[in-house]
Design an enzyme around this catalytic site. Structure first.
Site, short mmCIF file in Angstrom:
data_model
loop_
_atom_site.label_atom_id
_atom_site.label_comp_id
_atom_site.label_asym_id
_atom_site.label_seq_id
_atom_site.Cartn_x
_atom_site.Cartn_y
_atom_site.Cartn_z
N CYS A 88 -30.66 55.85 11.24
CA CYS A 88 -30.72 56.06 9.80
C CYS A 88 -31.46 57.37 9.50
O CYS A 88 -30.92 58.44 9.75
CB CYS A 88 -31.34 54.85 9.10
SG CYS A 88 -31.02 54.83 7.31
N HIS A 177 -27.45 50.61 10.87
CA HIS A 177 -28.58 49.92 11.51
C HIS A 177 -28.07 48.96 12.58
O HIS A 177 -27.26 48.07 12.31
CB HIS A 177 -29.40 49.17 10.46
CG HIS A 177 -30.16 50.08 9.57
ND1 HIS A 177 -31.34 50.68 9.94
CD2 HIS A 177 -29.90 50.52 8.31
CE1 HIS A 177 -31.79 51.45 8.97
NE2 HIS A 177 -30.93 51.37 7.96
N GLU A 179 -30.58 47.66 14.77
CA GLU A 179 -31.82 47.03 15.24
C GLU A 179 -32.17 45.75 14.50
O GLU A 179 -33.19 45.13 14.80
CB GLU A 179 -32.98 48.03 15.12
CG GLU A 179 -33.53 48.25 13.71
CD GLU A 179 -32.78 49.29 12.88
OE1 GLU A 179 -33.38 49.85 11.95
OE2 GLU A 179 -31.57 49.51 13.15
#
Length: 241
Positions: A88, A177, A179
């Site tokens: 990001c 994203h 994670e």
């Protein structure tokens, strides 16, 4: 292997990757730049991961630590030529720290949205095993609009061409994203800037919808995260050309 992690807000940590670090014996050290923690000597680390945050790459007046962070990223990638992974904001900083550019998007991307891999991703070591089209968590209103010189486009979406890229043979940036954990969306919604963006783009009640959508896709999110993790350390451990 020792990983240096740049964080820009406490809730945007490596997420599920923390579990993988523990399981595989990878040592990692997080520096909370927004809290004033200094960047350590880069020589003591083997890889640099740069996480997300609510600030933008040009917010150097309110976040002056962005200046030494960009300098460190530039040194790491261009001079030291060591492995880099940006997520990001970390993706955007990779572009901005080199000779790229980021701009506000005409349409922000917030939600569980589709990302498509490019043909070049088939030969990229980080992307091995990932589906050609996949659902991903997006929560951003700024995008890379001019990549660094020589960047390879690895993934895109209708609203954001540069969803993932490789710069040289050792640096990757990912806008979406990978994670996230079960608590990620609710945790990030506690950040005023994120909550305001979600309400503005999706309207009242959007948080519950996004949480339910994420939960439905969580098994795939975790599988993709583990693939990316394993691919990264396999690539940087063995090298490739």
């Amino acid at each position: 292997m020792k990983v240096l992690v740049f964080q820009h807000i406490a809730c945007e940590h490596p997420g599920i990757f923390r579990r993988f670090f523990s399981e595989t014996g990878i040592e990692w050290h997080a520096v909370e730049l927004d809290a004033g923690e200094p960047i350590p000597d880069l020589d003591g680390f083997d890889a640099l991961w740069v996480m997300g945050g609510p600030m933008d790459v040009w917010d150097t007046d309110t976040c002056p630590w962005l200046v030494p962070e960009k300098a460190a990223i530039r040194t790491w990638v261009q001079d030291l030529k060591k492995p880099y992974l940006g997520l990001c904001l970390g993706h955007q900083l990779l572009a901005d720290a080199l000779d790229g550019r980021c701009d506000v998007q005409a349409t922000p991307e917030i939600g569980i949205l589709d990302v498509h891999l490019t043909e070049a991703a088939r030969a990229d070591p980080l992307m091995q095993g990932l589906p050609s089209q996949m659902k991903c968590l997006q929560w951003h209103s700024v995008a890379v609009t001019q990549p660094p010189s020589g960047a390879e486009l690895l993934a895109g979406s209708p609203e954001c061409t540069w969803q993932a890229m490789r710069v040289g043979e050792h640096a990757w940036g990912i806008q979406f994203h990978v994670e996230l954990e079960e608590s990620t969306i609710s945790d990030w919604n506690e950040v005023p800037a994120y909550a305001a963006a979600l309400d503005a783009v999706k309207g009242p009640g959007a948080l519950k919808v996004m949480e339910a959508d994420a939960l439905k896709h969580m098994p795939q999110f975790k599988d993709n995260a583990r693939l990316l993790y394993d691919n990264f350390f396999r690539a940087v451990g063995q090298g490739w050309s």
